[in-house]
Scaffold this motif. Structure first.
Motif, short mmCIF file in Angstrom:
data_model
loop_
_atom_site.label_atom_id
_atom_site.label_comp_id
_atom_site.label_asym_id
_atom_site.label_seq_id
_atom_site.Cartn_x
_atom_site.Cartn_y
_atom_site.Cartn_z
N ASN A 1 1.09 -1.52 -0.05
CA ASN A 1 0.14 -0.02 -0.50
C ASN A 1 0.83 0.77 0.16
N GLU A 2 2.23 1.52 0.40
CA GLU A 2 2.95 2.37 0.37
C GLU A 2 4.05 2.30 -1.29
N GLY A 3 4.20 1.63 -1.77
CA GLY A 3 4.81 0.70 -2.53
C GLY A 3 3.57 0.59 -4.14
N LEU A 4 3.21 -0.29 -4.06
CA LEU A 4 2.41 -0.70 -5.60
C LEU A 4 0.61 0.03 -5.28
N TRP A 5 0.56 -0.29 -4.42
CA TRP A 5 -0.26 0.65 -4.56
C TRP A 5 0.08 2.37 -4.77
N PRO A 6 0.63 3.40 -4.19
CA PRO A 6 0.91 4.44 -5.72
C PRO A 6 1.63 4.28 -6.55
N LEU A 7 2.36 3.26 -6.48
CA LEU A 7 2.84 3.09 -8.03
C LEU A 7 2.29 2.88 -9.56
N CYS A 8 0.78 2.30 -9.15
CA CYS A 8 -0.10 1.95 -9.72
C CYS A 8 -1.28 3.16 -10.22
N HIS A 9 -0.85 4.11 -9.67
CA HIS A 9 -2.29 5.11 -9.40
C HIS A 9 -1.60 6.27 -9.08
N ILE A 10 -2.24 7.45 -10.22
CA ILE A 10 -1.42 8.41 -10.89
C ILE A 10 -2.13 9.16 -9.90
N ALA A 11 -1.69 9.45 -8.48
CA ALA A 11 -2.05 10.13 -7.39
C ALA A 11 -1.15 10.78 -6.34
N HIS A 12 -0.09 11.01 -7.07
CA HIS A 12 0.72 11.99 -6.38
C HIS A 12 1.14 11.75 -5.23
N ALA A 13 1.62 10.28 -5.15
CA ALA A 13 2.09 10.04 -3.35
C ALA A 13 3.26 8.61 -4.14
N SER A 14 4.63 9.39 -3.65
CA SER A 14 5.93 8.63 -4.22
C SER A 14 5.52 7.15 -3.37
N PRO A 15 5.80 6.12 -4.06
CA PRO A 15 5.97 4.94 -3.66
C PRO A 15 7.48 4.05 -2.55
N ILE A 16 7.06 3.89 -1.62
CA ILE A 16 8.01 3.96 -1.11
C ILE A 16 8.39 2.51 -0.96
N PHE A 17 10.35 2.09 -1.50
CA PHE A 17 10.75 0.59 -1.80
C PHE A 17 11.32 0.31 -1.27
N ARG A 18 11.06 -0.96 0.10
CA ARG A 18 12.71 -0.99 0.67
C ARG A 18 12.23 -2.24 1.20
N SER A 19 14.10 -2.68 0.56
CA SER A 19 14.24 -4.72 0.85
C SER A 19 13.57 -5.56 1.86
N ALA A 20 13.31 -5.51 3.41
CA ALA A 20 12.53 -5.46 4.12
C ALA A 20 11.38 -5.69 3.74
N ASP A 21 10.97 -5.07 3.17
CA ASP A 21 9.25 -5.03 2.46
C ASP A 21 8.96 -6.18 1.61
N TRP A 22 9.99 -6.07 0.63
CA TRP A 22 10.18 -6.33 -0.06
C TRP A 22 9.82 -8.16 -0.01
N ARG A 23 11.02 -7.96 1.65
CA ARG A 23 11.47 -9.37 1.63
C ARG A 23 10.06 -10.14 2.56
#
Ligand code: G6P
Length: 742
Positions: free
Chosen positions: A346-368
């Motif tokens: 919800n802080e990575g993929l959700w903003p990535l996929c919506h053009i709604a002006h929130a910066s996606p957050i991508f951290r490896s710990a969350d990815w794991r």
């Protein structure tokens, strides 16, 4: 076929006729030669005794001639004098060959006179054909006369007839063998072939290589026919969906996996267990499908009373009291929920996929965590499967990796991934450090579905840009690592009729209730917005449009109220908390600006509302404004239309929703353009009832046809076609995968 047989029969008849002609000519010349040599032999051996008896007793001559005629083929013999008178003849010698007749033919001129020559000819008598042989008789250089011998040639005709008959019989037998044997073999082969084909089409897994082309054609055609039938205008409903499942998928159990569960059990303050329907478009759409299909829904057990309500296998039967299917609950630790759900999803993929002006957050710990939780759900799905090739519907961006994980354990599974939110363009997708893994995970699916063709195209472009894969643009498919994934648009929808609309009070009653609850004047207007409190929904822009409406149209001050039903959502995330505060502040500002006495232009209802309650607002309102800044579909827009059985009310709809492509009779707006949106509200409030009804009627007709049963039916229909193709071509595909793998 009949034509071929006829041609062959005529051909054989001509051949027989030609052959019998050759046999006739050849046999005749053989027989004639035979007769000639026989008569010559007989006359030569009789010549001496005939000459000796020439002048003696005519009876002796007669007896000699009778001896000559004893041969079965000699009909008659005559002895003629040189002057062509008869000297002696056997009994019944035919007059046609009397001495004068034969003599005149056998005589040729020699030194002014005539000499008798040997003469052989075939001639005809009324009784049949005869062979005439004439031989001169001389004694010491003196011509005595000649002897005529008639041979019966009817035996030749008899033999010819025999030979012809034999030929006919032989050719007849040949013809029977020539046509019959291949036809018998072909018929046997065809019957074996069609038995085999039927077996394969009914689902026999293995088939011979030679069946491959025809079987894929038949399967394709059958699929097309089935699809055409499913495209028939007849209404899609739960029953029809069940039939598709039974007829085309042989009643296979369906397994759905999503993060959000359709029924959440929570403890009330009194310690009672209460069932809640979460605010989720995904759940709204899929729940009726699951009720129709049965099976298991694997989801995160997020309710406070969820653990208390499951059995030993973490199953609970739902809907309460109806028990049509099971929820299998998956428990997540706080760390898992944080990394997988809140941050990566919800802080990575959700903003990535919506053009709604929130910066996606991508951290490896969350990815794991995301990977680990995907594996956890994939394992649970595989455990729930009761066959090698189950039908699994994976839902949404929480589970991009699950399809490949499921495929690894169940290679023959039919995995349909539906992505409920938009798919960004390839460039934007490139932001995600794990884009390749996400794409590869999704390509474990048999079908990847989006709401719109645009999102399908974006997905294909992303695959094209970031993966080594073969794109089949014609078929909208991707072939990667030997596995083929179809990419298809399936615009999601609602059940029809919506059960909440069925059970809710009438629109007049709802209006009366809400008017009372909000203490509205009889001539008041009500607008509604229903959303999760999410920054993609354009709630701030919506409230600003209300503010501008009141600013520009003073006649609505004191009369127009906008009720915003805002279900708290993802509240642990800063951006959502900020939004909550921003919406609250905005509401306060507008209410301060235009409110007076009891009148408040904005009523903010910031709590969870159960569907029957939400439907009361829909039914009571004059307008509903859906202002999403970017939305895959948006089912609120469809719910509003479904609620208006009175065909009244106006839908104002953001052009950035998937729903705007279908509900074209809504007032379509750009929510960023607050001025135009506020004017749309004014237009809605002024719209004559007859126009409202026309627009509503048309939108309701679209929804009644393009309902969620059709959505599911289409996907499952495609899956069924895929399954039968895979059953047929499975082994071949495996073998040929070396060629197609990239
Ligand atoms: C969107 C997503 C769904 C999700 C819903 C509610 O519609 O596509 O997958 O369930 O939002 O969000 P939540 O995080 O509360 O499940």
């Amino acid at each position: 076929m009949a034509q071929i047989v006829l041609t062959l029969i005529v051909g054989l008849a001509v051949l027989t006729w030609a052959a019998s002609g050759v046999v006739h000519t050849t046999a005749r010349s053989w027989f004639e030669r035979d007769v000639t040599s026989r008569s010559r032999l007989a006359l030569t051996s009789a010549r001496h005794s005939l000459v000796s008896a020439w002048v003696g007793d005519p009876k002796i001559l007669h007896a000699q001639l009778m001896d000559l005629a004893r041969d079965e083929r000699v009909m008659a013999v005559e002895l003629c004098n040189a002057d062509l008178s008869v000297r002696a003849r056997t009994d019944a010698f035919p007059d046609d060959f009397g001495c004068s007749i034969v003599g005149s033919r056998a005589r040729v001129g020699k030194n002014g006179g005539y000499v008798l020559h040997e003469w052989n000819a075939v001639s005809a008598l009324p009784s049949g054909r005869v062979y005439v042989s004439v031989m001169p008789l001389e004694w010491e250089g003196q011509e005595l006369g000649f002897v005529t011998m008639l041979h019966d040639m009817s035996f030749i005709e008899r033999r010819e007839a025999k030979a012809r008959n034999f030929l006919l019989v032989a050719f007849g037998i040949l013809a029977v063998l020539a046509f019959g044997v291949p036809m018998f073999v072909a018929k046997r082969a065809r019957s074996d072939w069609s038995i085999e084909l039927r077996r394969i089409l009914r689902g026999g897994a293995k088939h011979k290589r030679e069946f491959h082309p025809i079987v894929s054609d038949v399967v394709e055609l059958a699929g097309q026919m089935a699809n055409d039938r499913e495209d028939a205008p007849a209404q899609w409903n739960a029953e029809r969906l069940k039939q598709v499942l039974n007829r085309r998928l042989f009643g296979e159990k369906v397994i759905i996996v999503s993060n959000r569960e359709p029924y959440v059990h929570v403890f009330t303050e009194d310690g009672e267990v209460e069932v809640q329907h979460p605010a989720s478009g995904l759940v709204t759409a899929l729940e009726p499908v699951m009720r129709a299909c049965s099976g298991v829904w694997v989801a995160h057990g997020s309710g406070s009373a969820d653990r208390a309500t499951v059995d030993r296998k973490d199953h609970v039967s739902v809907p309460p009291g109806e028990n049509s299917y099971d929820i299998r609950r998956i428990w997540l630790s706080e760390a898992e929920e944080q990394g997988y759900y809140y941050v990566f999803s919800n802080e990575g993929l959700w903003p990535l996929c919506h053009i709604a002006h929130a910066s996606p957050i991508f951290r490896s710990a969350d990815w794991r965590q995301y990977k680990a939780v995907n594996q956890k759900f994939a394992d649970a799905v595989c455990d729930e499967a009761d066959s090698d090739d189950p039908i699994i519907l994976v839902q949404d961006y929480h589970f991009a990796l699950a399809p490949a994980m499921i495929r690894k354990r169940l290679p023959a599974a039919t995995v349909i991934m539906f992505w409920h939110i938009p798919w960004p363009n390839a460039e934007r997708m490139g932001i995600c450090p794990w884009r390749d893994e996400l794409l590869t995970g999704l390509l474990g699916s048999s079908i990847v579905g989006f709401h719109t063709q645009l999102h399908c195209n974006n997905f294909l472009d992303s695959v094209d840009r970031y993966l080594e894969a073969r794109l089949d643009r014609e078929e909208n498919a991707v072939v990667a690592r030997g596995h083929r994934t179809l990419v298809r648009p399936y615009p999601i929808s609602l059940e029809w009729p919506v059960r909440w609309a069925e059970t809710a009070p009438s629109p007049e009653e709802c209006r009366a209730q809400i008017w009372r609850e909000f203490n509205l004047k009889p001539d008041a207007f009500l607008g509604v917005g229903v959303d999760r409190l999410d920054y993609t929904k354009g709630i701030e822009e919506r409230l600003m449009a209300v503010e501008l409406l009141l600013e520009r149209h003073p006649e609505y001050r004191g009369r127009f109220t906008f009720a915003q039903v805002a279900a708290p959502s993802r509240t642990k995330i800063d951006r959502y908390r900020e939004l909550n505060e921003a919406v609250e502040a905005l509401t306060e500002r507008i209410n301060n600006r235009f409110g007076h006495g009891e009148y408040r232009p904005i009523i903010l209802l910031r709590e969870h509302h159960e569907p029957p309650d939400v439907f009361r607002y829909y039914r009571a309102a004059d307008l509903c404004y859906v202002s999403s800044l970017h939305d895959g579909m948006n089912l609120v827009a469809k719910e509003f239309v479904s609620a208006r059985s009175d065909r009244k009310g106006v839908l104002i709809l953001s052009e950035f929703t998937g729903a705007a492509k279908e509900l074209t009779e809504a007032l379509i707006v750009n929510p960023y353009d607050v001025e135009t949106s506020s004017e749309a509200m004014a237009t809605a409030l002024r719209m004559p009832i007859s126009e409202q009804m026309d627009r509503m009627r048309s939108m309701r007709s679209v929804l009644s046809q393009f309902n969620v049963y059709r959505w599911a039916g289409k996907m499952l229909g495609d899956a069924a076609r895929l399954r039968s193709q895979e059953r047929v071509t499975g082994r071949l595909a495996e073998r040929s995968s070396i060629g197609t793998a990239v």
